[in-house]
Design a protein around this motif. Structure first.
Motif, short mmCIF file in Angstrom:
data_model
loop_
_atom_site.label_atom_id
_atom_site.label_comp_id
_atom_site.label_asym_id
_atom_site.label_seq_id
_atom_site.Cartn_x
_atom_site.Cartn_y
_atom_site.Cartn_z
N THR A 11 0.83 -1.20 0.00
CA THR A 11 0.00 0.00 0.00
C THR A 11 0.87 1.25 0.00
O THR A 11 0.64 2.18 -0.79
CB THR A 11 -0.93 0.00 1.23
OG1 THR A 11 -1.77 -1.16 1.17
CG2 THR A 11 -1.77 1.25 1.29
N ALA A 12 1.88 1.29 0.86
CA ALA A 12 2.78 2.44 0.91
C ALA A 12 3.54 2.58 -0.40
O ALA A 12 3.77 3.70 -0.89
CB ALA A 12 3.74 2.31 2.08
N PHE A 13 3.92 1.47 -1.01
CA PHE A 13 4.65 1.53 -2.28
C PHE A 13 3.76 2.05 -3.40
O PHE A 13 4.22 2.82 -4.26
CB PHE A 13 5.21 0.15 -2.64
CG PHE A 13 5.99 0.15 -3.94
CD1 PHE A 13 7.21 0.81 -4.01
CD2 PHE A 13 5.49 -0.47 -5.07
CE1 PHE A 13 7.93 0.83 -5.19
CE2 PHE A 13 6.19 -0.45 -6.25
CZ PHE A 13 7.42 0.20 -6.32
N LEU A 14 2.50 1.67 -3.41
CA LEU A 14 1.58 2.17 -4.43
C LEU A 14 1.37 3.68 -4.28
O LEU A 14 1.32 4.41 -5.27
CB LEU A 14 0.24 1.44 -4.35
CG LEU A 14 0.25 -0.02 -4.79
CD1 LEU A 14 -1.10 -0.66 -4.52
CD2 LEU A 14 0.63 -0.14 -6.25
N ILE A 15 1.29 4.15 -3.04
CA ILE A 15 1.18 5.59 -2.81
C ILE A 15 2.46 6.28 -3.27
O ILE A 15 2.42 7.35 -3.88
CB ILE A 15 0.87 5.86 -1.33
CG1 ILE A 15 -0.51 5.31 -0.98
CG2 ILE A 15 0.96 7.35 -1.01
CD1 ILE A 15 -0.84 5.31 0.49
N PHE A 16 3.62 5.66 -3.01
CA PHE A 16 4.89 6.22 -3.46
C PHE A 16 4.97 6.26 -4.99
O PHE A 16 5.52 7.22 -5.54
CB PHE A 16 6.06 5.41 -2.90
CG PHE A 16 7.39 5.84 -3.43
CD1 PHE A 16 7.98 7.01 -2.98
CD2 PHE A 16 8.05 5.10 -4.38
CE1 PHE A 16 9.20 7.43 -3.46
CE2 PHE A 16 9.27 5.50 -4.88
CZ PHE A 16 9.85 6.66 -4.41
N CYS A 17 4.44 5.25 -5.65
CA CYS A 17 4.46 5.25 -7.12
C CYS A 17 3.71 6.46 -7.68
O CYS A 17 4.19 7.13 -8.60
CB CYS A 17 3.83 3.97 -7.67
SG CYS A 17 4.86 2.53 -7.50
N ARG A 18 2.56 6.75 -7.13
CA ARG A 18 1.78 7.89 -7.62
C ARG A 18 2.47 9.21 -7.30
O ARG A 18 2.62 10.07 -8.16
CB ARG A 18 0.37 7.89 -7.03
CG ARG A 18 -0.46 9.03 -7.59
CD ARG A 18 -1.85 9.05 -7.05
NE ARG A 18 -2.64 7.96 -7.61
CZ ARG A 18 -3.96 7.92 -7.56
NH1 ARG A 18 -4.63 8.89 -6.98
NH2 ARG A 18 -4.63 6.92 -8.08
#
Length: 94
Positions: A11-18
Motif C-alpha cells: 500500500t505504501a509503495f503504491l502511494i509512493f508510485c503515484r
C-alpha cells in the motif's frame, strides 16, 4: 485495522508510485537543478506523510493481490501520477 505487513508495505509503495511519478514531472520538483537524492527524499517524505490518511482507501486494492494484479496496480498508479504532474506542468506553462 489489522492487516498483514506485506499488504501495508505494498500500500505504501503504491502511494509512493503515484507521488513519485507526479513529482518527477511537476514543475519545480522535476527540474534537473534539484539533485536526484533530494527529489527522492521529498517523495519519500510526502509518501510517509500521506500514507496514514490514505491507507484505508488503497489497502482494499492491495490486499491479497497476485503478482499480475500488483503489476497492473503499479503501472496504473504511476500513470495517474504522471497525468497529475503533467497537468500541473501544463497549468504552469499556461
Amino acid at each position: 485495522m489489522s492487516a498483514p505487513p506485506a499488504d501495508l508495505i505494498l500500500t505504501a509503495f503504491l502511494i509512493f508510485c503515484r507521488i513519485g511519478a507526479c513529482l518527477m514531472v511537476m514543475p519545480g520538483f522535476g527540474s534537473a537543478r534539484l539533485p536526484v537524492k533530494t527529489r527522492l527524499f521529498i517523495a519519500l517524505g510526502v509518501t510517509l506523510a500521506l500514507t496514514p490518511p490514505l491507507v484505508d482507501t488503497v489497502l482494499p486494492l492491495a490486499a491479497g493481490a497476485d503478482p499480475a494484479r500488483v503489476f497492473v496496480l503499479i503501472v496504473t498508479e504511476s500513470l495517474i501520477g504522471l497525468k497529475i504532474g503533467t497537468i500541473a506542468r501544463l497549468f504552469y506553462m499556461a
